[in-house]
Motif scaffolding. Structure first.
Motif, PDB file in Angstrom:
ATOM      1  N   LEU A 249      27.630  29.572 154.999  1.00 14.86           N
ATOM      2  CA  LEU A 249      26.867  30.804 154.776  1.00 14.86           C
ATOM      3  C   LEU A 249      25.925  30.655 153.577  1.00 14.86           C
ATOM      4  O   LEU A 249      25.881  31.490 152.688  1.00 14.86           O
ATOM      5  CB  LEU A 249      27.828  31.989 154.581  1.00 14.86           C
ATOM      6  CG  LEU A 249      28.702  32.316 155.809  1.00 14.86           C
ATOM      7  CD1 LEU A 249      29.756  33.361 155.477  1.00 14.86           C
ATOM      8  CD2 LEU A 249      27.854  32.771 156.975  1.00 14.86           C
ATOM      9  N   SER A 250      25.167  29.561 153.575  1.00 17.92           N
ATOM     10  CA  SER A 250      24.265  29.316 152.450  1.00 17.92           C
ATOM     11  C   SER A 250      22.959  30.085 152.641  1.00 17.92           C
ATOM     12  O   SER A 250      22.743  30.729 153.664  1.00 17.92           O
ATOM     13  CB  SER A 250      24.006  27.814 152.315  1.00 17.92           C
ATOM     14  OG  SER A 250      23.545  27.292 153.538  1.00 17.92           O
ATOM     15  N   SER A 251      22.110  29.997 151.629  1.00 20.52           N
ATOM     16  CA  SER A 251      20.849  30.741 151.583  1.00 20.52           C
ATOM     17  C   SER A 251      20.008  30.496 152.837  1.00 20.52           C
ATOM     18  O   SER A 251      19.878  29.370 153.305  1.00 20.52           O
ATOM     19  CB  SER A 251      20.086  30.292 150.327  1.00 20.52           C
ATOM     20  OG  SER A 251      18.798  30.822 150.342  1.00 20.52           O
ATOM     21  N   GLY A 252      19.463  31.601 153.376  1.00 23.31           N
ATOM     22  CA  GLY A 252      18.600  31.498 154.552  1.00 23.31           C
ATOM     23  C   GLY A 252      19.363  31.504 155.866  1.00 23.31           C
ATOM     24  O   GLY A 252      18.768  31.603 156.935  1.00 23.31           O
ATOM     25  N   LYS A 253      20.696  31.366 155.784  1.00 15.03           N
ATOM     26  CA  LYS A 253      21.485  31.305 157.013  1.00 15.03           C
ATOM     27  C   LYS A 253      22.286  32.570 157.281  1.00 15.03           C
ATOM     28  O   LYS A 253      23.103  32.589 158.204  1.00 15.03           O
ATOM     29  CB  LYS A 253      22.422  30.094 156.976  1.00 15.03           C
ATOM     30  CG  LYS A 253      21.665  28.780 157.054  1.00 15.03           C
ATOM     31  CD  LYS A 253      22.593  27.616 157.299  1.00 15.03           C
ATOM     32  CE  LYS A 253      21.802  26.380 157.705  1.00 15.03           C
ATOM     33  NZ  LYS A 253      22.677  25.208 157.831  1.00 15.03           N
ATOM     34  N   CYS A 254      22.088  33.569 156.446  1.00 13.60           N
ATOM     35  CA  CYS A 254      22.794  34.824 156.710  1.00 13.60           C
ATOM     36  C   CYS A 254      22.165  35.952 155.890  1.00 13.60           C
ATOM     37  O   CYS A 254      21.379  35.707 154.970  1.00 13.60           O
ATOM     38  CB  CYS A 254      24.273  34.711 156.361  1.00 13.60           C
ATOM     39  SG  CYS A 254      24.611  34.566 154.614  1.00 13.60           S
ATOM     40  N   THR A 255      22.508  37.185 156.260  1.00 15.90           N
ATOM     41  CA  THR A 255      22.132  38.350 155.462  1.00 15.90           C
ATOM     42  C   THR A 255      23.407  38.934 154.868  1.00 15.90           C
ATOM     43  O   THR A 255      24.346  39.228 155.612  1.00 15.90           O
ATOM     44  CB  THR A 255      21.430  39.404 156.327  1.00 15.90           C
ATOM     45  OG1 THR A 255      20.217  38.844 156.833  1.00 15.90           O
ATOM     46  CG2 THR A 255      21.118  40.665 155.532  1.00 15.90           C
ATOM     47  N   VAL A 256      23.438  39.085 153.535  1.00 15.70           N
ATOM     48  CA  VAL A 256      24.573  39.729 152.890  1.00 15.70           C
ATOM     49  C   VAL A 256      24.207  41.193 152.642  1.00 15.70           C
ATOM     50  O   VAL A 256      23.195  41.474 152.001  1.00 15.70           O
ATOM     51  CB  VAL A 256      24.936  39.029 151.559  1.00 15.70           C
ATOM     52  CG1 VAL A 256      26.080  39.760 150.871  1.00 15.70           C
ATOM     53  CG2 VAL A 256      25.298  37.564 151.811  1.00 15.70           C
ATOM     54  N   VAL A 257      25.008  42.079 153.191  1.00 16.09           N
ATOM     55  CA  VAL A 257      24.749  43.516 153.034  1.00 16.09           C
ATOM     56  C   VAL A 257      25.550  44.013 151.838  1.00 16.09           C
ATOM     57  O   VAL A 257      26.751  43.756 151.740  1.00 16.09           O
ATOM     58  CB  VAL A 257      25.159  44.277 154.319  1.00 16.09           C
ATOM     59  CG1 VAL A 257      24.775  45.744 154.217  1.00 16.09           C
ATOM     60  CG2 VAL A 257      24.533  43.647 155.557  1.00 16.09           C
ATOM     61  N   THR A 258      24.847  44.666 150.905  1.00 15.08           N
ATOM     62  CA  THR A 258      25.514  45.145 149.681  1.00 15.08           C
ATOM     63  C   THR A 258      25.118  46.591 149.390  1.00 15.08           C
ATOM     64  O   THR A 258      24.207  47.125 150.019  1.00 15.08           O
ATOM     65  CB  THR A 258      25.116  44.303 148.445  1.00 15.08           C
ATOM     66  OG1 THR A 258      23.727  44.524 148.201  1.00 15.08           O
ATOM     67  CG2 THR A 258      25.378  42.828 148.634  1.00 15.08           C
ATOM     68  N   HIS A 259      25.748  47.165 148.376  1.00 14.08           N
ATOM     69  CA  HIS A 259      25.432  48.539 147.969  1.00 14.08           C
ATOM     70  C   HIS A 259      24.021  48.631 147.391  1.00 14.08           C
ATOM     71  O   HIS A 259      23.531  47.694 146.810  1.00 14.08           O
ATOM     72  CB  HIS A 259      26.432  49.007 146.897  1.00 14.08           C
ATOM     73  CG  HIS A 259      27.736  49.433 147.503  1.00 14.08           C
ATOM     74  ND1 HIS A 259      27.915  50.596 148.189  1.00 14.08           N
ATOM     75  CD2 HIS A 259      28.928  48.799 147.546  1.00 14.08           C
ATOM     76  CE1 HIS A 259      29.148  50.698 148.603  1.00 14.08           C
ATOM     77  NE2 HIS A 259      29.799  49.622 148.246  1.00 14.08           N
TER      78      HIS A 259
END
Lengths: 259, 259
Positions: A249-259
């Motif tokens: 799950l490195s940069s560019g390979k996913c979206t991290v959803v946060t507050h």
């Protein structure tokens, strides 16, 4: 708190032998506690076609009449679930396939009819988190089909994304939970035609903005609503990514959803 | 030793909503520890017909090609198993539906080809009795579909009678096990046209005699071979009866198989 990964994988992976094998191999290498929720809608549609049962889909949601309920019970609870379990067992994962009826894990209520009658569709009202915790702590990996029950003897069809988020929320009292939604793309894309345009981090205000400008639309909206709702209810992290990336799950390979 | 009832119910009950509801109500009132193994062959045949897949049956045994394996995985592991679980949950039984792949409960080997190639059919080589014991002692009622796995990622089709007797044998080291085979008649009949002619007690020498004279024949032979084999391997009692009689095994309503 121990880490737990709640992973949802969709129908487009499930129906291809090669993809599901690759995905399950990656899944088997995850050393945290883990729980898988799978879809299977496309396969159910194919089998409904062969059986001459009409597929009724409104706004991306299946209308589940009595015949369709039998088909999804067969396809989700039997064909897809048990094939995943058998493959994971061969990879050394002590998998156990379950629906929400088993052990009364997911109790739901048939969705009231407003403008649309969705039929035998269940909205979750209770997650049996104690039993899920016990199963996980025994080293067992639960594999959840997107089926719940009403407690009165009827199976109900429930969206797999919703099951994943409800379970993630309920288990966040015991574990440090990451909720991972897998689908065909690297993440939430700035440009839907460019799989390298995944938004790295998405917070609530960006989400509202992107909805207004139309960058985020369609099936991604209920997925992200689920994601923000999960964060508000104790889940540590929500990740949206491709089924290919779950162990990277490195940069560019996913979206991290946060507050 | 605690008492355990291992009950097998066949396809002819499973496919009728009224019969299965009545049977499961009776089953729910059993206060001993209990475990159910179900069939579903007739329903699988109907769905195969609708899907245009040929049903190949030789000597009462299904030939399981790749398409048929998908159908029995759907029908046994999904449709039949999960409907039973949902109904039992509504009756206050904490049921959990399982196949032999789940938790590696029933490991089998694909039957070697001799005169007939049965296809994806599994002969059981290992019953995970420790885990079944743990599940039963937690007050959970396992509901077993007639499916096993080969440990290499493939589900296999296994006769439900055989699964019931192998589980009964394996659990007889922990429990006082009664193995109950339910089917459409009151027991092993002296006259196949008279349901009141059930043989009350059947021992091995009577069995050999009745086989010679043709009173016992056909599908009853593998069932009774399983029964005697189970008695030789530690099972306390084997009862053959109608699904209607499981809570009233009085004289004339069942056949008790003994040494």
């Amino acid at each position: 708190m121990r880490s737990l990964k709640v992973i949802k994988v969709g129908g487009e992976i499930v129906e291809h032998e090669k993809y599901i094998n690759e995905f399950l191999y990656d899944f088997s290498t995850i050393t945290d506690l883990k729980l898988l929720v799978h879809g299977g809608g496309r396969l159910a549609s194919k089998i409904a076609d062969k059986l001459g049962v009409e597929n009724k889909i409104v706004d991306g949601r299946r209308i589940t009449d009595k015949e369709t309920l039998q088909i999804v019970t067969m396809v989700y609870g039997g064909l897809v679930n048990k094939q995943i379990v058998a493959i994971l067992q061969s990879l050394g994962v002590n998998a156990m396939g379950l629906t929400g009826a088993d052990l009364n894990l997911l109790l739901s209520i048939k969705r009231p009819v407003k403008t649309i009658d969705y039929g035998y569709v269940g909205d979750i009202k209770y997650v049996n988190h104690d039993l899920l915790k016990m199963i996980l702590e025994k080293g067992i990996t639960p594999i959840l089909a997107p089926l719940t029950h009403d407690g009165n003897g009827t199976i109900l069809n429930t969206n797999a994304d919703t099951i994943a988020s409800e379970i993630a929320k309920a288990l966040s009292i015991y574990f440090d939970v990451s909720l991972i939604y897998c689908f065909g793309k690297n993440g939430v894309l700035m440009d839907e035609n460019d799989d390298n345009s995944a938004i790295e981090v998405l917070n609530k205000s960006m989400y509202e903005e992107y909805k207004k400008t139309g960058i985020i639309k369609g099936g991604m909206i209920p997925k992200l609503d689920n994601a923000f709702n999960a964060l508000d209810s104790g889940v540590t992290q929500v990740v949206i990514t491709s089924a290919k990336n779950i162990t990277d799950l490195s940069s560019g390979k996913c979206t991290v959803v946060t507050h």
